[in-house]
Enzyme design. Structure first.
Site, mmCIF file in Angstrom:
data_model
loop_
_atom_site.group_PDB
_atom_site.id
_atom_site.type_symbol
_atom_site.label_atom_id
_atom_site.label_comp_id
_atom_site.label_asym_id
_atom_site.label_seq_id
_atom_site.Cartn_x
_atom_site.Cartn_y
_atom_site.Cartn_z
ATOM 1 N N LYS A 56 36.976 38.337 48.360
ATOM 2 C CA LYS A 56 37.437 38.204 46.971
ATOM 3 C C LYS A 56 38.951 38.373 46.893
ATOM 4 O O LYS A 56 39.628 37.622 46.186
ATOM 5 C CB LYS A 56 36.738 39.205 46.037
ATOM 6 C CG LYS A 56 37.199 39.009 44.586
ATOM 7 C CD LYS A 56 36.279 39.549 43.530
ATOM 8 C CE LYS A 56 36.845 39.258 42.138
ATOM 9 N NZ LYS A 56 36.041 39.828 41.054
ATOM 10 N N GLU A 59 42.842 32.427 37.853
ATOM 11 C CA GLU A 59 41.746 31.460 37.795
ATOM 12 C C GLU A 59 42.156 30.123 37.196
ATOM 13 O O GLU A 59 41.667 29.690 36.167
ATOM 14 C CB GLU A 59 40.526 32.022 37.035
ATOM 15 C CG GLU A 59 39.298 31.134 37.242
ATOM 16 C CD GLU A 59 37.980 31.776 36.829
ATOM 17 O OE1 GLU A 59 37.906 32.986 36.681
ATOM 18 O OE2 GLU A 59 37.025 31.010 36.657
ATOM 19 N N ARG A 69 51.196 49.620 25.823
ATOM 20 C CA ARG A 69 51.489 48.318 26.458
ATOM 21 C C ARG A 69 51.261 48.318 27.958
ATOM 22 O O ARG A 69 51.820 47.508 28.684
ATOM 23 C CB ARG A 69 52.912 47.854 26.162
ATOM 24 C CG ARG A 69 53.153 47.648 24.693
ATOM 25 C CD ARG A 69 54.436 46.899 24.437
ATOM 26 N NE ARG A 69 54.606 46.793 23.005
ATOM 27 C CZ ARG A 69 55.131 47.761 22.263
ATOM 28 N NH1 ARG A 69 55.570 48.873 22.836
ATOM 29 N NH2 ARG A 69 55.222 47.606 20.964
ATOM 30 N N GLU A 96 25.833 39.538 44.804
ATOM 31 C CA GLU A 96 27.253 39.160 44.878
ATOM 32 C C GLU A 96 27.756 39.263 46.327
ATOM 33 O O GLU A 96 28.631 38.507 46.731
ATOM 34 C CB GLU A 96 28.108 40.032 43.945
ATOM 35 C CG GLU A 96 27.653 40.050 42.480
ATOM 36 C CD GLU A 96 28.138 38.860 41.640
ATOM 37 O OE1 GLU A 96 28.763 37.937 42.177
ATOM 38 O OE2 GLU A 96 27.869 38.875 40.419
ATOM 39 N N ASN A 133 32.428 31.703 41.105
ATOM 40 C CA ASN A 133 31.386 31.471 40.109
ATOM 41 C C ASN A 133 30.154 30.770 40.688
ATOM 42 O O ASN A 133 29.291 30.326 39.941
ATOM 43 C CB ASN A 133 31.933 30.648 38.938
ATOM 44 C CG ASN A 133 32.956 31.437 38.150
ATOM 45 O OD1 ASN A 133 32.829 32.647 38.006
ATOM 46 N ND2 ASN A 133 33.978 30.764 37.655
ATOM 47 N N LYS A 143 40.462 41.565 36.459
ATOM 48 C CA LYS A 143 39.963 41.088 35.157
ATOM 49 C C LYS A 143 39.361 42.259 34.412
ATOM 50 O O LYS A 143 38.548 43.006 34.954
ATOM 51 C CB LYS A 143 38.868 40.032 35.359
ATOM 52 C CG LYS A 143 39.364 38.655 35.683
ATOM 53 C CD LYS A 143 38.184 37.692 35.595
ATOM 54 C CE LYS A 143 38.563 36.302 35.983
ATOM 55 N NZ LYS A 143 37.370 35.420 35.954
ATOM 56 N N HIS A 172 24.425 32.438 34.180
ATOM 57 C CA HIS A 172 24.771 32.907 32.830
ATOM 58 C C HIS A 172 23.816 32.340 31.792
ATOM 59 O O HIS A 172 23.467 33.014 30.818
ATOM 60 C CB HIS A 172 26.209 32.521 32.476
ATOM 61 C CG HIS A 172 27.225 33.467 33.047
ATOM 62 N ND1 HIS A 172 28.555 33.133 33.164
ATOM 63 C CD2 HIS A 172 27.106 34.719 33.525
ATOM 64 C CE1 HIS A 172 29.205 34.149 33.714
ATOM 65 N NE2 HIS A 172 28.345 35.123 33.939
ATOM 66 N N HIS A 219 22.543 41.034 35.722
ATOM 67 C CA HIS A 219 23.518 39.991 36.069
ATOM 68 C C HIS A 219 23.327 39.481 37.504
ATOM 69 O O HIS A 219 23.221 38.272 37.738
ATOM 70 C CB HIS A 219 24.944 40.517 35.871
ATOM 71 C CG HIS A 219 25.992 39.570 36.346
ATOM 72 N ND1 HIS A 219 26.299 38.407 35.664
ATOM 73 C CD2 HIS A 219 26.763 39.573 37.459
ATOM 74 C CE1 HIS A 219 27.231 37.746 36.342
ATOM 75 N NE2 HIS A 219 27.538 38.436 37.432
ATOM 76 N N ARG A 223 39.793 30.253 42.332
ATOM 77 C CA ARG A 223 39.033 31.441 41.958
ATOM 78 C C ARG A 223 37.677 31.063 41.370
ATOM 79 O O ARG A 223 36.729 31.850 41.401
ATOM 80 C CB ARG A 223 39.849 32.308 40.978
ATOM 81 C CG ARG A 223 39.257 33.679 40.744
ATOM 82 C CD ARG A 223 40.231 34.654 40.092
ATOM 83 N NE ARG A 223 39.563 35.909 39.773
ATOM 84 C CZ ARG A 223 40.182 37.033 39.444
ATOM 85 N NH1 ARG A 223 41.496 37.079 39.387
ATOM 86 N NH2 ARG A 223 39.500 38.131 39.160
ATOM 87 N N HIS A 236 26.866 31.078 38.995
ATOM 88 C CA HIS A 236 27.102 31.711 37.699
ATOM 89 C C HIS A 236 26.891 30.788 36.504
ATOM 90 O O HIS A 236 26.672 31.270 35.396
ATOM 91 C CB HIS A 236 28.498 32.339 37.651
ATOM 92 C CG HIS A 236 28.572 33.659 38.384
ATOM 93 N ND1 HIS A 236 28.342 33.768 39.741
ATOM 94 C CD2 HIS A 236 28.836 34.918 37.954
ATOM 95 C CE1 HIS A 236 28.475 35.036 40.101
ATOM 96 N NE2 HIS A 236 28.771 35.762 39.042
#
Ligand SMILES: NC(=O)c1ccc[n+]([C@@H]2O[C@H](COP(=O)([O-])OP(=O)(O)OC[C@H]3O[C@@H](n4cnc5c(N)ncnc54)[C@H](O)[C@@H]3O)[C@@H](O)[C@H]2O)c1
Ligand SMILES: [Zn+2]
Length: 381
Positions: A239, A249, A129, A193, A257, A151, A264, A278, A253, A260
């Protein structure tokens, strides 16, 4: 001048209440990893997750610093590449951590790029956990992006990063010398980035990058300038500030993107393969976001061209025609965009710009306008 073996480290704090931690950035920092861990978690045992490429170049140095601080370590080496962000490998990592008798109070070390950070971070969030973990990012993308913000995820058959958790590390150690062994194409993709932070919220940083990007790529080897460390520290600060405002987010946040949504869709159109990394997709996506914003009259065309010129100058793709191989038509790209998790109830959410350093979230973008713009760009081949 030759490369300094060490630079004084820069510390970027990530302010998240009781989940706060430091990102330490500097050339040669890996040698201090053992003592930093010992100071944070005396007598903890560690479990290192890394991939085959990183093992080759950097695992010895990590084992050495841990041994110097008498930290007991075991490890699992997974195959390089996005394929390792799978349920199967996730299970292997969890089982290996448990088999090594890592308990709460011990640590997982994610030694690698974004793939390892996401995989090992998610395993750390789940085993018993939740076990604490330390990020030792080894790609530029990981040093400025994926190791910051907590994340973690693996991929589902339905899409990327759909199974995961928010789990903050207790420490990030970004040794900029580790990037010297990174293939140039990977470095350049990560640089997209870095440029993103300038383009979305920091015009002065973007101007600095225009003047100093070659030094960032050279990493101080030629001049000992510290330009690479500076670029990484500014990126992490940007960031960290956004994440501190919006850890999960729900608002701001989303600015991260920028590029993105288009990116994507292009990445998916290329099957998430080596055809388009990416960061390369993000570069092309940011160029499209700037041009689209200029089309909407949000900023002068000349400013959008300036943003795009820099991305092109470092060798990143900025137009669909820069991407090798065929791309699907505008309808198919729109469909890929609609599958993106950034699409809410049919309305397209885009990060648009009012200028370099002035991005904002626009939730009601007219799909017909996007489609017309895309079909024009895709026809330029
Ligand atoms: N969690 C987040 O917030 C977040 C943010 C952005 C991206 N990501 C994820 O990050 C992943 C991409 O990360 P990446 O670009 O770092 O890719 P990666 O981890 O696959 O690394 C790229 C390649 O470089 C190799 N490599 C890594 N470090 C090296 C080094 N120092 N020397 C030589 N080779 C080295 C790797 O083995 C791999 O082949 C994606 O899965 C993406 O979803 C996560
Ligand atoms: Zn990205």
């Amino acid at each position: 001048m030759t490369a300094p073996l060490r630079t004084d480290p820069t510390t970027v704090p990530v302010a998240l209440g009781e989940r706060s931690y430091d990102i330490v950035i500097g050339r040669g920092l890996i040698a201090s990893l053992g003592s930093r861990i010992e100071a944070l978690r005396p007598r903890a045992r560690v479990f290192i997750v890394t991939d085959k490429n990183i093992e080759l170049h950097h695992l010895d140095a990590v084992e050495e610093t841990l041994a110097e601080s008498a930290i007991a370590a075991s490890q699992l080496i997974v195959p390089p590449g996005e394929g390792s962000k799978s349920f199967r490998v996730f299970e292997q990592v969890c089982e290996a951590i448990i088999a090594a008798r890592i308990e709460r109070g011990d640590l997982v070390i994610a030694l690698g790029g974004g793939v390892i950070g996401d995989l090992a971070g998610f395993a750390a969030s789940a085993v018993r956990r939740g076990i604490d973990y330390v990020q030792v990012p080894t790609t530029l993308l990981a040093q400025v992006d994926s190791s910051v913000g907590g994340k973690t995820a693996v991929n589902s058959a339905h899409g990327k990063n759909l199974i995961g958790a928010f789990h903050q590390p207790i420490l990030v150690v970004a040794d900029t010398a580790l990037l010297d062994t990174l293939p140039r194409r990977e470095f350049r993709a990560g640089y997209a980035e870095v440029a993103k932070y300038g383009l979305l919220g920091d015009a002065a940083f973007f101007s600095w990058l225009e003047a100093n990007w070659r030094e960032v790529f050279a990493g101080g080897k030629a001049s000992g300038s510290g330009a690479r460390e500076h670029a990484i520290a500014v990126s992490c600060r940007a960031k960290a500030a956004i994440v501190a405002r919006d850890e999960r987010e729900t608002g701001d946040r989303a600015l991260l993107n920028l590029g993105h949504t288009f990116g994507h869709a292009l990445e998916a159109a290329c099957g998430f393969s080596d055809r388009l990394l990416h960061g390369e997709a993000v570069a092309a996506g940011m160029a499209l976001a700037f041009e689209f914003s200029a089309r909407l009259g949000l900023l002068p065309a000349a400013e959008s061209e300036r943003a795009i010129r820099h991305l092109a100058e470092v060798g990143l793709p900025t137009r669909p025609k820069d991407i090798a191989g065929g791309l699907p038509d505008a309808d198919a790209v729109m469909a890929l965009m609609a599958q993106d998790k950034k699409v809410k109830r049919g309305a397209l959410t885009f990060i648009l710009v009012r200028g370099i350093g002035a991005a904002f979230v626009e939730r009601g973008v007219d799909a017909a306008q996007v489609r017309a713009f895309l079909s024009e760009k895709l026809a330029e081949r």
